[in-house]
Scaffold this motif. Structure first.
Motif, PDB file in Angstrom:
ATOM      1  N   CYS A 171      10.986 -63.164  20.831  1.00 50.14           N
ATOM      2  CA  CYS A 171      10.512 -62.654  19.745  1.00 50.14           C
ATOM      3  C   CYS A 171      11.643 -62.598  18.469  1.00 50.14           C
ATOM      4  CB  CYS A 171      10.037 -61.298  19.689  1.00 50.14           C
ATOM      5  SG  CYS A 171       8.277 -61.197  20.533  1.00 50.14           S
ATOM      6  N   TRP A 172      11.430 -62.667  17.315  1.00 49.55           N
ATOM      7  CA  TRP A 172      12.424 -62.798  16.095  1.00 49.55           C
ATOM      8  C   TRP A 172      12.130 -61.409  15.619  1.00 49.55           C
ATOM      9  CZ3 TRP A 172      15.572 -66.404  16.164  1.00 49.55           C
ATOM     10  CH2 TRP A 172      15.413 -67.881  16.779  1.00 49.55           C
ATOM     11  N   ILE A 173      13.129 -60.795  15.016  1.00 48.57           N
ATOM     12  CA  ILE A 173      13.034 -59.332  14.524  1.00 48.57           C
ATOM     13  C   ILE A 173      12.889 -59.626  12.998  1.00 48.57           C
ATOM     14  CG2 ILE A 173      14.312 -57.179  14.094  1.00 48.57           C
ATOM     15  CD1 ILE A 173      15.952 -57.985  16.693  1.00 48.57           C
ATOM     16  N   ASP A 174      11.720 -59.365  12.459  1.00 55.06           N
ATOM     17  CA  ASP A 174      11.364 -59.412  11.159  1.00 55.06           C
ATOM     18  C   ASP A 174      11.931 -58.268  10.311  1.00 55.06           C
ATOM     19  OD1 ASP A 174       9.877 -61.549  11.516  1.00 55.06           O
ATOM     20  OD2 ASP A 174       8.133 -60.763  11.155  1.00 55.06           O
ATOM     21  N   SER A 175      12.038 -57.115  11.056  1.00 56.95           N
ATOM     22  CA  SER A 175      12.655 -56.004  10.260  1.00 56.95           C
ATOM     23  C   SER A 175      12.995 -55.033  11.276  1.00 56.95           C
ATOM     24  CB  SER A 175      11.571 -55.351   9.280  1.00 56.95           C
ATOM     25  OG  SER A 175      10.774 -54.580   9.952  1.00 56.95           O
ATOM     26  N   ASP A 176      14.031 -53.966  10.806  1.00 59.16           N
ATOM     27  CA  ASP A 176      14.743 -52.942  11.591  1.00 59.16           C
ATOM     28  C   ASP A 176      14.866 -51.838  10.818  1.00 59.16           C
ATOM     29  OD1 ASP A 176      17.789 -53.168  11.040  1.00 59.16           O
ATOM     30  OD2 ASP A 176      16.899 -55.104  10.735  1.00 59.16           O
ATOM     31  N   THR A 177      14.665 -50.602  11.569  1.00 62.58           N
ATOM     32  CA  THR A 177      15.023 -49.437  11.050  1.00 62.58           C
ATOM     33  C   THR A 177      15.682 -48.352  11.944  1.00 62.58           C
ATOM     34  OG1 THR A 177      12.888 -49.505   9.603  1.00 62.58           O
ATOM     35  CG2 THR A 177      14.005 -47.217  10.068  1.00 62.58           C
ATOM     36  N   HIS A 178      16.985 -48.285  11.852  1.00 60.81           N
ATOM     37  CA  HIS A 178      17.822 -47.476  13.005  1.00 60.81           C
ATOM     38  C   HIS A 178      17.901 -45.991  12.470  1.00 60.81           C
ATOM     39  CE1 HIS A 178      19.357 -51.266  14.852  1.00 60.81           C
ATOM     40  NE2 HIS A 178      19.001 -51.690  13.751  1.00 60.81           N
ATOM     41  N   THR A 179      17.645 -45.149  13.172  1.00 60.72           N
ATOM     42  CA  THR A 179      17.627 -43.695  12.667  1.00 60.72           C
ATOM     43  C   THR A 179      18.630 -42.896  13.924  1.00 60.72           C
ATOM     44  OG1 THR A 179      15.472 -43.905  11.906  1.00 60.72           O
ATOM     45  CG2 THR A 179      16.255 -41.639  12.263  1.00 60.72           C
ATOM     46  N   TRP A 180      19.479 -42.156  13.356  1.00 59.67           N
ATOM     47  CA  TRP A 180      20.146 -41.049  13.901  1.00 59.67           C
ATOM     48  C   TRP A 180      19.566 -39.765  13.588  1.00 59.67           C
ATOM     49  CZ3 TRP A 180      21.976 -45.707  12.229  1.00 59.67           C
ATOM     50  CH2 TRP A 180      22.835 -46.354  13.183  1.00 59.67           C
ATOM     51  N   LYS A 181      19.286 -39.032  14.426  1.00 62.15           N
ATOM     52  CA  LYS A 181      18.717 -37.682  13.980  1.00 62.15           C
ATOM     53  C   LYS A 181      18.743 -36.661  15.216  1.00 62.15           C
ATOM     54  CE  LYS A 181      14.888 -35.353  11.726  1.00 62.15           C
ATOM     55  NZ  LYS A 181      13.538 -35.417  11.332  1.00 62.15           N
ATOM     56  N   PRO A 241      22.709 -51.385  17.887  1.00 63.70           N
ATOM     57  CA  PRO A 241      22.857 -51.862  16.278  1.00 63.70           C
ATOM     58  C   PRO A 241      23.087 -53.454  16.307  1.00 63.70           C
ATOM     59  CG  PRO A 241      24.964 -51.091  17.326  1.00 63.70           C
ATOM     60  CD  PRO A 241      23.815 -50.760  18.258  1.00 63.70           C
ATOM     61  N   ALA A 242      22.914 -54.093  17.616  1.00 62.02           N
ATOM     62  CA  ALA A 242      22.837 -55.520  17.584  1.00 62.02           C
ATOM     63  C   ALA A 242      21.335 -56.029  17.285  1.00 62.02           C
ATOM     64  CB  ALA A 242      23.207 -56.120  18.924  1.00 62.02           C
ATOM     65  N   LEU A 243      20.188 -55.114  17.235  1.00 63.25           N
ATOM     66  CA  LEU A 243      18.924 -55.372  16.984  1.00 63.25           C
ATOM     67  C   LEU A 243      18.565 -55.290  15.410  1.00 63.25           C
ATOM     68  CD1 LEU A 243      17.475 -53.675  19.968  1.00 63.25           C
ATOM     69  CD2 LEU A 243      17.586 -56.033  19.749  1.00 63.25           C
ATOM     70  N   ILE A 244      18.878 -56.472  14.860  1.00 66.66           N
ATOM     71  CA  ILE A 244      18.868 -56.191  13.258  1.00 66.66           C
ATOM     72  C   ILE A 244      17.926 -57.786  12.860  1.00 66.66           C
ATOM     73  CG2 ILE A 244      20.974 -54.800  12.647  1.00 66.66           C
ATOM     74  CD1 ILE A 244      22.052 -57.491  11.866  1.00 66.66           C
ATOM     75  N   ALA A 245      17.427 -57.493  11.504  1.00 72.09           N
ATOM     76  CA  ALA A 245      16.675 -58.652  10.925  1.00 72.09           C
ATOM     77  C   ALA A 245      17.345 -59.906  11.267  1.00 72.09           C
ATOM     78  CB  ALA A 245      16.056 -58.565   9.819  1.00 72.09           C
ATOM     79  N   GLY A 246      16.664 -61.031  11.695  1.00 73.32           N
ATOM     80  CA  GLY A 246      17.124 -62.318  11.792  1.00 73.32           C
ATOM     81  C   GLY A 246      17.969 -62.503  13.029  1.00 73.32           C
ATOM     82  N   GLU A 247      18.046 -61.615  13.998  1.00 78.42           N
ATOM     83  CA  GLU A 247      18.297 -61.737  15.386  1.00 78.42           C
ATOM     84  C   GLU A 247      16.885 -61.884  16.173  1.00 78.42           C
ATOM     85  OE1 GLU A 247      21.377 -62.521  16.032  1.00 78.42           O
ATOM     86  OE2 GLU A 247      22.003 -61.954  14.080  1.00 78.42           O
ATOM     87  N   CYS A 248      17.156 -62.269  17.550  1.00 77.22           N
ATOM     88  CA  CYS A 248      15.942 -62.485  18.273  1.00 77.22           C
ATOM     89  C   CYS A 248      16.216 -61.641  19.609  1.00 77.22           C
ATOM     90  CB  CYS A 248      15.623 -63.856  18.735  1.00 77.22           C
ATOM     91  SG  CYS A 248      16.930 -64.762  19.419  1.00 77.22           S
ATOM     92  N   ALA A 249      15.154 -61.282  20.245  1.00 76.30           N
ATOM     93  CA  ALA A 249      14.987 -60.759  21.541  1.00 76.30           C
ATOM     94  C   ALA A 249      13.756 -61.016  22.635  1.00 76.30           C
ATOM     95  CB  ALA A 249      14.988 -59.092  21.409  1.00 76.30           C
ATOM     96  N   VAL A 250      14.336 -60.857  23.764  1.00 78.06           N
ATOM     97  CA  VAL A 250      13.096 -61.393  24.801  1.00 78.06           C
ATOM     98  C   VAL A 250      12.274 -60.158  25.110  1.00 78.06           C
ATOM     99  CG1 VAL A 250      12.753 -62.398  27.112  1.00 78.06           C
ATOM    100  CG2 VAL A 250      14.839 -63.094  25.758  1.00 78.06           C
ATOM    101  N   LEU A 251      11.232 -60.179  24.849  1.00 77.90           N
ATOM    102  CA  LEU A 251      10.335 -59.298  25.159  1.00 77.90           C
ATOM    103  C   LEU A 251       9.448 -59.212  26.277  1.00 77.90           C
ATOM    104  CD1 LEU A 251       8.708 -56.675  23.962  1.00 77.90           C
ATOM    105  CD2 LEU A 251       7.052 -58.233  23.084  1.00 77.90           C
ATOM    106  N   GLN A 252       9.362 -58.326  27.227  1.00 77.43           N
ATOM    107  CA  GLN A 252       8.822 -58.114  28.483  1.00 77.43           C
ATOM    108  C   GLN A 252       7.838 -56.824  28.779  1.00 77.43           C
ATOM    109  OE1 GLN A 252      12.343 -58.661  31.194  1.00 77.43           O
ATOM    110  NE2 GLN A 252      12.656 -60.574  30.583  1.00 77.43           N
TER     111      GLN A 252
END
Length: 336
Positions: free
Chosen positions: A299-309, A278-289
């Motif tokens: 990288c900056w998160i432009d959009s996020d979709t979280h799914t529980w199924k 849940p910390a990975l949401i739009a507006g936050e950033c992450a280091v891609l490797q």
């Protein structure tokens, strides 16, 4: 059992009152957002079967308040804005949005003189009964008239004006009931995305569809002024893609030209499927490797979709090596 392990709670409160827990009646839950949308959304199919008296009945008409928790952490607090029932299905498809929807759907008329974006945001929120949380501080004075403009456009325009002075990138969102404006920047706990750890799959697309590599500045009478602002290496590689910027009162045309080049440089769209977080949401950033594509960096998160199924929690991210802002230019200058 998997739902219990995740400790998910979905609380629904109809307009007439009476909160009900509904996570056990949902086969899936989808929560998401984007940097250019003030409202985050929550969607879920709610199981209904009037013939089965053992099944709890949970009513969720439009206007019902919905709160979604993972453990003790509140992820979403908003309202049902639509629901759909199919006679061939035993579920009601429910769509919710948080209070960012009020920013999009309400208009206001204001005349601000020498006010900071944070001051403007506080005034607008107070007038419409919205709780204010943390607001990014700019210290930049804004003077502008807003005759019948959406609240989101008012706030975003003010912060866009400040962005030209501070160089920051700002984003409007809600945390629970509180309106907040964040500056998009690297935090102390930036997550790393890597195969074998949390990165499941990745797709990368390179594009020059929106490329601009030369900008000419025009005077108010339409005459070209001075030398163009350009990217010579890009012109040599891709050919010439030119646009024009006209001088305007209170605007730095050269800065506008440079920003136009920056925002329309060769683009790379990265879509990543990762283990749910849940910390990975739009507006936050992450280091891609990612060694297969050779993509490394912040990288900056432009959009996020979280799914529980089915007891599985995954997150789909659209990533960008550029830090984008939803820029707005609503209203008019005082002397316009």
């Amino acid at each position: 059992m998997a739902w219990e392990a995740e400790a998910l709670k979905l609380l629904i409160t109809p307009p007439e009152g009476g909160t009900r827990e509904a996570a056990a009646l949902c086969q899936s839950v989808t929560w998401g957002g984007s940097y250019d949308q003030a409202a985050r959304t929550l969607d879920f199919p709610l199981l209904v079967c009037p013939e089965d008296k053992r099944l709890p009945t949970v009513d969720c008409p439009p206007g019902s308040r919905v709160q979604f928790y993972r453990g003790e952490r509140l992820l979403f607090d908003g309202f049902v804005f639509s629901r759909q029932r199919d006679t061939l299905s035993n579920t009601v498809e429910v769509s919710c949005a948080d209070r960012g929807l009020y920013l999009k759907r309400n208009q206001g008329a204001y005349r601000f003189r020498g006010q900071t974006p944070e001051g403007i945001t506080g005034r607008v929120a107070a007038d419409f009964g919205l709780t204010v949380g943390s607001l990014a501080r700019t210290g930049t004075a804004i003077s502008r008239n807003f005759p019948g403009v959406s609240l989101y456009q008012i706030i975003q325009t003010a912060y866009t004006q400040a962005s030209a002075a501070t160089g920051g990138r700002y984003m409007v969102r809600f945390r629970g009931e509180a309106l907040e404006v964040i500056e998009k920047k690297q935090g102390e706990r930036t997550l790393a995305l890597r195969p074998g750890s949390n990165l499941i799959s990745l797709t990368a697309t390179d594009s020059v569809e929106s490329l601009v590599n030369r900008v000419r500045i025009l005077s108010r009478d339409g005459t070209a002024k001075g030398s163009p602002v350009e990217d010579g290496a890009s012109i040599a590689r891709y050919g010439l893609f030119q646009q024009m910027v006209t001088e305007r009162s209170g605007k730095d045309a050269a800065a506008e030209a440079r920003k136009l080049l920056e925002d329309n440089a060769p683009a790379q769209k990265i879509t990543a499927q990762v283990r749910g977080n849940p910390a990975l949401i739009a507006g936050e950033c992450a280091v891609l490797q990612e060694p297969v594509t050779g993509l490394y960096g912040l990288c900056w998160i432009d959009s996020d979709t979280h799914t529980w199924k089915g007891g599985v929690y995954t997150t789909k991210l659209v990533l960008n090596f550029r830090n984008l802002m939803d820029e707005a230019e609503a209203g008019k200058l005082p002397d316009a």
